[in-house]
Design an enzyme around this catalytic site. Structure first.
Site, mmCIF file in Angstrom:
data_model
loop_
_atom_site.group_PDB
_atom_site.id
_atom_site.type_symbol
_atom_site.label_atom_id
_atom_site.label_comp_id
_atom_site.label_asym_id
_atom_site.label_seq_id
_atom_site.Cartn_x
_atom_site.Cartn_y
_atom_site.Cartn_z
ATOM 1 N N ASN A 147 0.628 -1.033 0.056
ATOM 2 C CA ASN A 147 -0.019 0.076 0.123
ATOM 3 C C ASN A 147 1.181 1.208 0.148
ATOM 4 O OD1 ASN A 147 0.831 0.177 2.973
ATOM 5 N ND2 ASN A 147 -1.019 0.016 3.625
ATOM 6 N N ARG A 286 2.920 7.412 11.591
ATOM 7 C CA ARG A 286 2.649 7.145 12.468
ATOM 8 C C ARG A 286 2.136 8.417 13.616
ATOM 9 N NH1 ARG A 286 1.001 2.937 10.504
ATOM 10 N NH2 ARG A 286 2.022 1.041 10.607
ATOM 11 N N GLN A 315 -5.797 3.097 18.408
ATOM 12 C CA GLN A 315 -6.032 3.390 17.578
ATOM 13 C C GLN A 315 -7.974 1.865 17.633
ATOM 14 O OE1 GLN A 315 -4.010 4.744 13.422
ATOM 15 N NE2 GLN A 315 -4.210 2.433 14.031
ATOM 16 N N HIS A 334 -7.275 5.753 9.756
ATOM 17 C CA HIS A 334 -6.403 5.583 9.020
ATOM 18 C C HIS A 334 -7.177 4.812 7.172
ATOM 19 C CE1 HIS A 334 -2.639 3.201 10.021
ATOM 20 N NE2 HIS A 334 -2.211 3.703 8.829
HETATM 21 P P1 NAD Z 1 10.665 1.992 4.475
HETATM 22 O O1 NAD Z 1 10.691 0.989 5.269
HETATM 23 O O2 NAD Z 1 10.367 1.867 2.724
HETATM 24 O O3 NAD Z 1 10.466 2.809 4.894
HETATM 25 C C1 NAD Z 1 10.918 4.045 5.761
HETATM 26 C C2 NAD Z 1 12.617 4.683 5.777
HETATM 27 O O4 NAD Z 1 12.301 5.753 6.678
HETATM 28 C C3 NAD Z 1 13.870 4.187 5.312
HETATM 29 O O5 NAD Z 1 14.033 4.511 3.849
HETATM 30 C C4 NAD Z 1 14.097 4.150 6.635
HETATM 31 O O6 NAD Z 1 16.068 4.216 5.866
HETATM 32 C C5 NAD Z 1 13.427 5.497 6.937
HETATM 33 N N1 NAD Z 1 14.317 6.354 8.934
HETATM 34 C C6 NAD Z 1 14.372 5.010 9.692
HETATM 35 N N2 NAD Z 1 14.103 5.761 10.450
HETATM 36 C C7 NAD Z 1 14.525 6.714 10.535
HETATM 37 C C8 NAD Z 1 14.967 8.200 11.675
HETATM 38 N N3 NAD Z 1 15.075 7.807 12.425
HETATM 39 N N4 NAD Z 1 15.201 9.034 10.301
HETATM 40 C C9 NAD Z 1 14.712 9.546 9.000
HETATM 41 N N5 NAD Z 1 14.495 7.883 8.212
HETATM 42 C C10 NAD Z 1 14.548 7.068 8.627
HETATM 43 O O7 NAD Z 1 9.007 1.916 4.845
HETATM 44 P P2 NAD Z 1 7.641 2.564 3.898
HETATM 45 O O8 NAD Z 1 7.303 1.437 3.400
HETATM 46 O O9 NAD Z 1 8.093 3.640 3.219
HETATM 47 O O10 NAD Z 1 6.513 3.173 4.839
HETATM 48 C C11 NAD Z 1 6.528 3.968 6.611
HETATM 49 C C12 NAD Z 1 5.786 4.037 7.119
HETATM 50 O O11 NAD Z 1 4.901 4.157 7.179
HETATM 51 C C13 NAD Z 1 5.996 2.667 7.685
HETATM 52 O O12 NAD Z 1 6.939 1.585 9.145
HETATM 53 C C14 NAD Z 1 4.487 2.802 8.062
HETATM 54 O O13 NAD Z 1 4.684 3.075 10.013
HETATM 55 C C15 NAD Z 1 3.796 3.701 7.701
HETATM 56 N N6 NAD Z 1 2.482 3.764 6.737
HETATM 57 C C16 NAD Z 1 1.844 3.976 6.739
HETATM 58 C C17 NAD Z 1 0.337 3.190 6.167
HETATM 59 C C18 NAD Z 1 -0.790 4.414 6.179
HETATM 60 O O14 NAD Z 1 -2.348 3.210 6.034
HETATM 61 N N7 NAD Z 1 -1.083 5.168 6.431
HETATM 62 C C19 NAD Z 1 0.782 2.283 5.301
HETATM 63 C C20 NAD Z 1 1.765 2.168 4.915
HETATM 64 C C21 NAD Z 1 3.001 2.317 5.910
#
Ligand code: NAD
Length: 387
Positions: A147, A286, A315, A334
Site C-alpha cells: 500500500n 504513525r 486506534q 487510518h
Molecule cells: P520503508 O522501510 O520503505 O521506508 C522507511 C524509511 O524510513 C527508510 O528509508 C528508513 O531508512 C527511514 N528511517 C527509519 N528511521 C529513520 C529515522 N530515525 N530518521 C530518518 N529516516 C528514518 O517503509 P515505507 O513503506 O516507506 O513505510 C514507512 C512507514 O509508513 C511504515 O513503517 C508505516 O509506519 C507507515 N505506513 C502507513 C500506512 C498508512 O496506511 N497510513 C501504510 C503503510 C505504511
C-alpha cells in the site's frame, strides 16, 4: 494443524458487501524498483472487493480451512475479555492490520505460548512489541510495498488539501450553505515555489517526492540511508542530515519513517518550535512520531498552519481525542493504506506469507521485520529496537 486469528476492522454499518462504485481495479504486477507484487499460488477473492473487514476475512477462509487449519476472525480487540485475549492462548498465527491494530504487547505475547508468526496485512509492524517478539522466537512479517503507493497518493492529497485550505471551502458551500469566497480563501495558498520535504525516503517517501516533483516545488529529504546520487540529482533533492535541519528548512513536511525508538515523540514542542511559522505537517506514518498535545499547541499558536494525516494513537481514538477538534486539521481515520486497490495486494501478500510458512519455504526478505532472533530483512533496514 494451526490456529490462525485475524483481527480486522468491523463491517460497514450499511452491511456487507457494500455496493461497489467500480467493477474492477487495475492489475498491478510490480512496483518501482522492480519488486514484484504478491505471488500467492492462488487467491479466493475478487480483487476490488472489501477484504479488510470481518466479513471480508482477507479472503483466507477457504484456503485455511481447506488445509485443515482453524480460522478465527474478530474485530473485538480491547480489554481482557476481548475475543483477541480469549483466543490468544492457543493461537499460532496472528494477522492484524495497522488500521485496526491488535496491539501485541509484551503481556499478550507472554500469554500466547504457541504464537510463532505475526503478519501485518499492510505495512508498519510497530503494533507488535518487537523486543518481545524477538525474545519469544517469533517471526514478524508485513506485505512491503502493498500500500506504499496508496499512502503516497493520500499524502500528496493531504498536502494540497491543507495548503489550498480545501476543508473550510468545502464546509462553506455544503454544511454552511454559503458562498463565502473571502472567508474560504483567507488561508489558501499554492504549493508552487514552496520548500517541501519528507522525513524518511523509503518506499512511500520516495513515491511522495516523485509525485511532488511536477508541482515546481523545492524538494528536501532526510533519512538515515541517503539516496543514491542519481536520484538526488534527478529529483533535485536537498539532503538534510537530521530531522531538525529538515524541519526548519521547509514549508511543508510529510513524515514517512516507521515508528521505532529513534522516531518516538520526535516532533515535540522543541522541534515544532524550530519550524517556520505557518508550516504544514502531513503524517501518514504513525501518530506517536509526533507529540499529540504539542501538535495542538502548535496549531493554536499559529506555528503550524495545518496538520493532516490518517494515523492516531490509540486506534480507534477515544471520542474526546483532541485531534478530532483541533483547528486547521484535515484528518482522516487510518484509511490511506486500505483502499480497495491496496486490500487486494495485501490480502494476496498475507496468503503468500502463509503459503510459505506452512510449506516451510523462506518468506521473502523484503517482507521480514523480525526473524531468527532479531530484526531481519526490511526490519533490519528501517527499524531499531531499544537497548
Ligand atoms: P520503508 O522501510 O520503505 O521506508 C522507511 C524509511 O524510513 C527508510 O528509508 C528508513 O531508512 C527511514 N528511517 C527509519 N528511521 C529513520 C529515522 N530515525 N530518521 C530518518 N529516516 C528514518 O517503509 P515505507 O513503506 O516507506 O513505510 C514507512 C512507514 O509508513 C511504515 O513503517 C508505516 O509506519 C507507515 N505506513 C502507513 C500506512 C498508512 O496506511 N497510513 C501504510 C503503510 C505504511
Amino acid at each position: 494443524m494451526a490456529k490462525i486469528l485475524s483481527v480486522l476492522y468491523p463491517d460497514p454499518v450499511g452491511g456487507y458487501p457494500p455496493p461497489y462504485a467500480r467493477d474492477d481495479i487495475p492489475t498491478i504486477t510490480g512496483y518501482p524498483g522492480g519488486q514484484s507484487a504478491p505471488t500467492p499460488e492462488a487467491i479466493d477473492f475478487t480483487p476490488g472487493q472489501l477484504l479488510g473487514c470481518v466479513s471480508g476475512e482477507l479472503g483466507l477462509r477457504r484456503f485455511l480451512e481447506g488445509a485443515g487449519h482453524s480460522y478465527v476472525v474478530t474485530s473485538d480487540k480491547e480489554g481482557p475479555d476481548s475475543v483477541l485475549d480469549r483466543e490468544l492462548s492457543d493461537t499460532d498465527v496472528v494477522i492484524s492490520q495497522p488500521f485496526w491494530p491488535a496491539y501485541l504487547t509484551p503481556e499478550r505475547i507472554a500469554a500466547a505460548p504457541r504464537l510463532k508468526l505475526a503478519i501485518t496485512a499492510g505495512i508498519g509492524s510497530d503494533h507488535v512489541d518487537l523486543p518481545s517478539a524477538i525474545s519469544h522466537g517469533m517471526t514478524v512479517a508485513e506485505v512491503t510495498f502493498s500500500n506504499s503507493i496508496s499512502v503516497s497518493e493520500h499524502a500528496v492529497m493531504q498536502i494540497l488539501t491543507l495548503v489550498h485550505s480545501y476543508m473550510p471551502a468545502h464546509e462553506w458551500v455544503t454544511t454552511k450553505k454559503g458562498w463565502n469566497i473571502a472567508d474560504a480563501v483567507s488561508r489558501a495558498y499554492d504549493i508552487e515555489g514552496m520548500d517541501v520535504g519528507v522525513l524518511g525516503s523509503g518506499r512511500i517517501g520516495q513515491a511522495v517526492l516523485r509525485r511532488l516533483k511536477p508541482f515546481d516545488v523545492r524538494l528536501h529529504y532526510s533519512d538515515v540511508h541517503r539516496l543514491p546520487k542519481e536520484v538526488e540529482e534527478e529529483l533535485e533533492l536537498t539532503y538534510h542530515p537530521d530531522a531538525r535541519s529538515l524541519a526548519s528548512s521547509v514549508d511543508v513536511l510529510s513524515i514517512h519513517t516507521p515508528l521505532h525508538p529513534q522516531t518516538l515523540d520526535l516532533f515535540d514542542d522543541e522541534l515544532l518550535g524550530a519550524m517556520k511559522r505557518g508550516a504544514y505537517i502531513v503524517n501518514t506514518a504513525r501518530a506517536l512520531i509526533v507529540n499529540r498535545d504539542a501538535v495542538v499547541r502548535a496549531l493554536d499558536s499559529g506555528r503550524l498552519a495545518g496538520y493532516a494525516g490518517d494515523v492516531w494513537y490509540p486506534q480507534p481514538p477515544p471520542p474526546d481525542h483532541p485531534w478530532r477538534t483541533m483547528p486547521h486539521e484535515a484528518m482522516t481515520p487510518h484509511v490511506s493504506g486500505s483502499t480497495l486497490s491496496a486490500q487486494a495486494r495485501y490480502a494476496a501478500g498475507v496468503r503468500e506469507i502463509l503459503e510459505c510458512w506452512f510449506a516451510e519455504r523462506p518468506i521473502r526478505p523484503e517482507y521480514l521485520i523480525v526473524d531468527g532472533g532479531g530484526l531481519a530483512g526490511a526490519g533490519a533496514h528501517s527499524y531499531t529496537v531499544a537497548g
